[in-house]
Motif scaffolding. Structure first.
Motif, PDB file in Angstrom:
ATOM      1  N   LYS A   1      21.653  25.518  -1.760  1.00 12.64           N
ATOM      2  CA  LYS A   1      22.194  26.226  -0.598  1.00 12.64           C
ATOM      3  C   LYS A   1      21.638  27.646  -0.490  1.00 12.64           C
ATOM      4  CE  LYS A   1      26.743  24.030  -0.100  1.00 12.64           C
ATOM      5  NZ  LYS A   1      28.206  24.296  -0.169  1.00 12.64           N
ATOM      6  N   LYS A   2      21.181  28.186  -1.614  1.00 17.34           N
ATOM      7  CA  LYS A   2      20.730  29.572  -1.645  1.00 17.34           C
ATOM      8  C   LYS A   2      19.332  29.753  -1.062  1.00 17.34           C
ATOM      9  CE  LYS A   2      23.478  30.436  -5.814  1.00 17.34           C
ATOM     10  NZ  LYS A   2      23.447  30.824  -7.251  1.00 17.34           N
ATOM     11  N   ILE A   3      18.598  28.652  -0.899  1.00 19.08           N
ATOM     12  CA  ILE A   3      17.246  28.787  -0.377  1.00 19.08           C
ATOM     13  C   ILE A   3      17.272  28.879   1.141  1.00 19.08           C
ATOM     14  CG2 ILE A   3      16.268  27.549  -2.352  1.00 19.08           C
ATOM     15  CD1 ILE A   3      15.871  25.131  -0.585  1.00 19.08           C
ATOM     16  N   ASN A   4      16.200  29.398   1.714  1.00 19.53           N
ATOM     17  CA  ASN A   4      16.063  29.477   3.162  1.00 19.53           C
ATOM     18  C   ASN A   4      15.604  28.116   3.674  1.00 19.53           C
ATOM     19  OD1 ASN A   4      14.276  29.866   5.679  1.00 19.53           O
ATOM     20  ND2 ASN A   4      15.432  31.789   5.585  1.00 19.53           N
ATOM     21  N   MET A   5      16.429  27.478   4.512  1.00 16.50           N
ATOM     22  CA  MET A   5      16.147  26.105   4.910  1.00 16.50           C
ATOM     23  C   MET A   5      14.930  25.987   5.829  1.00 16.50           C
ATOM     24  SD  MET A   5      18.032  24.231   3.157  1.00 16.50           S
ATOM     25  CE  MET A   5      19.364  24.623   2.006  1.00 16.50           C
ATOM     26  N   SER A   6      14.678  26.998   6.637  1.00 16.12           N
ATOM     27  CA  SER A   6      13.479  26.965   7.465  1.00 16.12           C
ATOM     28  C   SER A   6      12.235  27.007   6.583  1.00 16.12           C
ATOM     29  CB  SER A   6      13.476  28.139   8.441  1.00 16.12           C
ATOM     30  OG  SER A   6      12.271  28.164   9.184  1.00 16.12           O
ATOM     31  N   ALA A   7      12.258  27.883   5.574  1.00 20.19           N
ATOM     32  CA  ALA A   7      11.129  27.967   4.651  1.00 20.19           C
ATOM     33  C   ALA A   7      11.001  26.694   3.828  1.00 20.19           C
ATOM     34  CB  ALA A   7      11.295  29.177   3.732  1.00 20.19           C
ATOM     35  N   HIS A   8      12.144  26.099   3.447  1.00 22.94           N
ATOM     36  CA  HIS A   8      12.132  24.837   2.708  1.00 22.94           C
ATOM     37  C   HIS A   8      11.438  23.746   3.515  1.00 22.94           C
ATOM     38  CE1 HIS A   8      13.655  21.361   0.439  1.00 22.94           C
ATOM     39  NE2 HIS A   8      14.030  20.857   1.609  1.00 22.94           N
ATOM     40  N   LYS A   9      11.845  23.615   4.779  1.00 16.45           N
ATOM     41  CA  LYS A   9      11.266  22.578   5.639  1.00 16.45           C
ATOM     42  C   LYS A   9       9.770  22.785   5.822  1.00 16.45           C
ATOM     43  CE  LYS A   9      11.312  20.975  10.441  1.00 16.45           C
ATOM     44  NZ  LYS A   9      11.932  21.136  11.782  1.00 16.45           N
ATOM     45  N   LYS A  10       9.374  24.010   6.154  1.00 12.11           N
ATOM     46  CA  LYS A  10       7.963  24.267   6.426  1.00 12.11           C
ATOM     47  C   LYS A  10       7.113  24.102   5.178  1.00 12.11           C
ATOM     48  CE  LYS A  10       8.992  27.447  10.231  1.00 12.11           C
ATOM     49  NZ  LYS A  10       9.023  28.873  10.666  1.00 12.11           N
ATOM     50  N   THR A  11       7.636  24.538   4.033  1.00 14.17           N
ATOM     51  CA  THR A  11       6.889  24.406   2.784  1.00 14.17           C
ATOM     52  C   THR A  11       6.801  22.945   2.369  1.00 14.17           C
ATOM     53  OG1 THR A  11       7.599  26.604   2.081  1.00 14.17           O
ATOM     54  CG2 THR A  11       6.785  25.127   0.365  1.00 14.17           C
ATOM     55  N   LYS A  12       7.888  22.200   2.510  1.00  7.94           N
ATOM     56  CA  LYS A  12       7.897  20.776   2.177  1.00  7.94           C
ATOM     57  C   LYS A  12       6.828  20.032   2.977  1.00  7.94           C
ATOM     58  CE  LYS A  12      11.894  18.639   1.807  1.00  7.94           C
ATOM     59  NZ  LYS A  12      13.187  17.991   2.164  1.00  7.94           N
ATOM     60  N   LEU A  13       6.745  20.338   4.266  1.00  6.01           N
ATOM     61  CA  LEU A  13       5.767  19.649   5.108  1.00  6.01           C
ATOM     62  C   LEU A  13       4.340  20.036   4.745  1.00  6.01           C
ATOM     63  CD1 LEU A  13       7.553  19.789   8.576  1.00  6.01           C
ATOM     64  CD2 LEU A  13       7.364  17.842   7.016  1.00  6.01           C
ATOM     65  N   LYS A  14       4.132  21.286   4.328  1.00  4.47           N
ATOM     66  CA  LYS A  14       2.798  21.694   3.865  1.00  4.47           C
ATOM     67  C   LYS A  14       2.429  20.975   2.566  1.00  4.47           C
ATOM     68  CE  LYS A  14       2.078  26.382   5.680  1.00  4.47           C
ATOM     69  NZ  LYS A  14       1.848  27.801   5.279  1.00  4.47           N
ATOM     70  N   VAL A  15       3.356  21.014   1.616  1.00  2.86           N
ATOM     71  CA  VAL A  15       3.102  20.423   0.301  1.00  2.86           C
ATOM     72  C   VAL A  15       2.828  18.923   0.419  1.00  2.86           C
ATOM     73  CG1 VAL A  15       4.182  19.840  -1.912  1.00  2.86           C
ATOM     74  CG2 VAL A  15       4.386  22.163  -0.994  1.00  2.86           C
ATOM     75  N   ARG A  16       3.558  18.251   1.295  1.00  6.66           N
ATOM     76  CA  ARG A  16       3.494  16.792   1.369  1.00  6.66           C
ATOM     77  C   ARG A  16       2.659  16.280   2.529  1.00  6.66           C
ATOM     78  NH1 ARG A  16       9.916  15.865  -0.141  1.00  6.66           N
ATOM     79  NH2 ARG A  16       9.676  16.382  -2.349  1.00  6.66           N
ATOM     80  N   LYS A  17       1.919  17.151   3.189  1.00  8.36           N
ATOM     81  CA  LYS A  17       1.163  16.714   4.363  1.00  8.36           C
ATOM     82  C   LYS A  17       0.222  15.562   4.039  1.00  8.36           C
ATOM     83  CE  LYS A  17      -1.753  18.172   8.211  1.00  8.36           C
ATOM     84  NZ  LYS A  17      -2.527  16.921   8.177  1.00  8.36           N
ATOM     85  N   ALA A  18      -0.548  15.711   2.967  1.00 11.65           N
ATOM     86  CA  ALA A  18      -1.505  14.654   2.622  1.00 11.65           C
ATOM     87  C   ALA A  18      -0.784  13.352   2.320  1.00 11.65           C
ATOM     88  CB  ALA A  18      -2.354  15.085   1.428  1.00 11.65           C
ATOM     89  N   LEU A  19       0.330  13.426   1.585  1.00  6.41           N
ATOM     90  CA  LEU A  19       1.094  12.219   1.267  1.00  6.41           C
ATOM     91  C   LEU A  19       1.678  11.601   2.532  1.00  6.41           C
ATOM     92  CD1 LEU A  19       2.474  10.201  -0.618  1.00  6.41           C
ATOM     93  CD2 LEU A  19       4.290  11.892  -0.973  1.00  6.41           C
ATOM     94  N   LEU A  20       2.262  12.413   3.396  1.00  7.12           N
ATOM     95  CA  LEU A  20       2.861  11.887   4.624  1.00  7.12           C
ATOM     96  C   LEU A  20       1.819  11.222   5.515  1.00  7.12           C
ATOM     97  CD1 LEU A  20       5.274  14.855   5.405  1.00  7.12           C
ATOM     98  CD2 LEU A  20       5.919  12.581   4.573  1.00  7.12           C
ATOM     99  N   ASP A  21       0.633  11.828   5.606  1.00  5.46           N
ATOM    100  CA  ASP A  21      -0.453  11.225   6.389  1.00  5.46           C
ATOM    101  C   ASP A  21      -0.908   9.910   5.758  1.00  5.46           C
ATOM    102  OD1 ASP A  21      -0.332  13.369   8.103  1.00  5.46           O
ATOM    103  OD2 ASP A  21      -2.130  14.365   7.319  1.00  5.46           O
TER     104      ASP A  21
ATOM    105  N   HIS B   1       0.814  -1.214   0.000  1.00  4.15           N
ATOM    106  CA  HIS B   1       0.000   0.000   0.000  1.00  4.15           C
ATOM    107  C   HIS B   1       0.851   1.269   0.000  1.00  4.15           C
ATOM    108  CE1 HIS B   1      -2.968  -2.963   1.591  1.00  4.15           C
ATOM    109  NE2 HIS B   1      -3.800  -2.263   0.851  1.00  4.15           N
ATOM    110  N   ALA B   2       1.902   1.281   0.820  1.00  2.00           N
ATOM    111  CA  ALA B   2       2.742   2.480   0.889  1.00  2.00           C
ATOM    112  C   ALA B   2       3.417   2.743  -0.451  1.00  2.00           C
ATOM    113  CB  ALA B   2       3.779   2.332   1.998  1.00  2.00           C
ATOM    114  N   GLY B   3       3.866   1.694  -1.108  1.00  4.96           N
ATOM    115  CA  GLY B   3       4.481   1.856  -2.422  1.00  4.96           C
ATOM    116  C   GLY B   3       3.509   2.404  -3.443  1.00  4.96           C
ATOM    117  N   ILE B   4       2.292   1.907  -3.426  1.00  2.25           N
ATOM    118  CA  ILE B   4       1.261   2.402  -4.349  1.00  2.25           C
ATOM    119  C   ILE B   4       1.032   3.886  -4.136  1.00  2.25           C
ATOM    120  CG2 ILE B   4      -1.219   2.305  -4.874  1.00  2.25           C
ATOM    121  CD1 ILE B   4      -1.046  -0.734  -4.259  1.00  2.25           C
ATOM    122  N   GLU B   5       0.900   4.289  -2.886  1.00  4.85           N
ATOM    123  CA  GLU B   5       0.588   5.697  -2.603  1.00  4.85           C
ATOM    124  C   GLU B   5       1.763   6.623  -2.937  1.00  4.85           C
ATOM    125  OE1 GLU B   5      -2.351   6.624  -2.197  1.00  4.85           O
ATOM    126  OE2 GLU B   5      -3.140   4.606  -1.927  1.00  4.85           O
ATOM    127  N   LEU B   6       2.985   6.161  -2.688  1.00  4.78           N
ATOM    128  CA  LEU B   6       4.147   6.969  -3.044  1.00  4.78           C
ATOM    129  C   LEU B   6       4.243   7.126  -4.556  1.00  4.78           C
ATOM    130  CD1 LEU B   6       6.707   8.489  -2.359  1.00  4.78           C
ATOM    131  CD2 LEU B   6       7.886   6.293  -2.068  1.00  4.78           C
TER     132      LEU B   6
END
Length: 229
Positions: free
Chosen positions: A195-215, A138-143
């Motif tokens: 390296k040029k991106i803001n890592m805090s913004a990267h982390k927070k945006t990544k978690l927003k974008v992928r929230k449904a997938l991670l859940d 199931h996890a493979g299918i969803e990924l």
């Protein structure tokens, strides 16, 4: 850090190299070493480059473990899916420099990263589970559903179609294909850009974008533990 997953830090970039036999099989010990390397990269606040041996990233899960017992297979797949979920939510960018073949779990490593670079050549990339008699978990299918192009999802997951690097890029396994001579320099150049991106913004945006997938993956991993195959 480990003979199975080496760790090299240079100028804010941590290179993790898989080294487990000729097909870089993903075993329980490899997953432990991989997680330890990610722990260290997080402490070092480093961008990660994941790579393998000449000609191959990984051929998938360790078949000795997968065929030893149903319980061992279920546990290894669950550990591997948990690793994929961790990669998807890692606070710093993960680049995969794929030096050739990436099959089954090897291809799922591509689907778990932020930027994927492959090399031109007679290499196969894809999910061959159905081809070798394994019902996709199931996890493979969803990924795969989330990261692959819609036109390639059924061909990959249900038909076990394997792709050459250019077709793998069109399918969604890779973002870029270069010559083998350019692989390392391209990965470092991508890391330099990231390296040029803001890592805090990267982390927070990544978690927003992928929230449904991670859940979805969290629920799918538990479902696989209970009902796999």
């Amino acid at each position: 850090m480990s003979d199975l997953v080496s760790y090299h830090l240079d100028d804010g970039v941590a290179t993790l190299t898989l080294n487990n036999g000729k097909v870089n099989a993903i075993s329980p010990d490899v997953i432990v070493a991989f997680n330890a390397a990610l722990d260290q990269a997080e402490k070092d606040r480093a961008i990660v480059i994941l790579t393998g041996q000449p000609g191959i990233l990984s051929g998938g899960y360790d078949l000795k473990v997968m065929t030893s017992s149903a319980e061992a297979a279920i546990e290894l797949v669950a550990q591997g899916s948990t690793l994929a979920r961790r990669m998807l939510s890692h606070p710093f960018p993960i680049i995969v420099a794929c030096p050739g073949h990436a099959v089954a779990k090897g291809a799922f490593l591509l689907l778990s990263a932020d930027y994927r670079i492959g090399v031109a050549g007679p290499f196969s990339i894809g999910l061959n589970e159905v081809q070798i008699g394994m019902t996709m978990h199931h996890a493979g299918i969803e990924l795969a559903r989330d990261r692959l192009r819609k036109s390639a999802f059924n061909r990959s997951v249900i038909n076990a179609e394997m792709f050459d690097p250019e077709a793998a890029m069109a399918a969604g396994f890779l973002d870029r294909v270069v010559s083998i001579e350019e692989l390392q320099s391209t990965a470092l150049a991508v890391a330099g850009q990231l390296k040029k991106i803001n890592m805090s913004a990267h982390k927070k945006t990544k978690l927003k974008v992928r929230k449904a997938l991670l859940d979805t993956l969290e629920a799918a991993i538990e479902q696989d533990r209970q009902h796999m195959l």
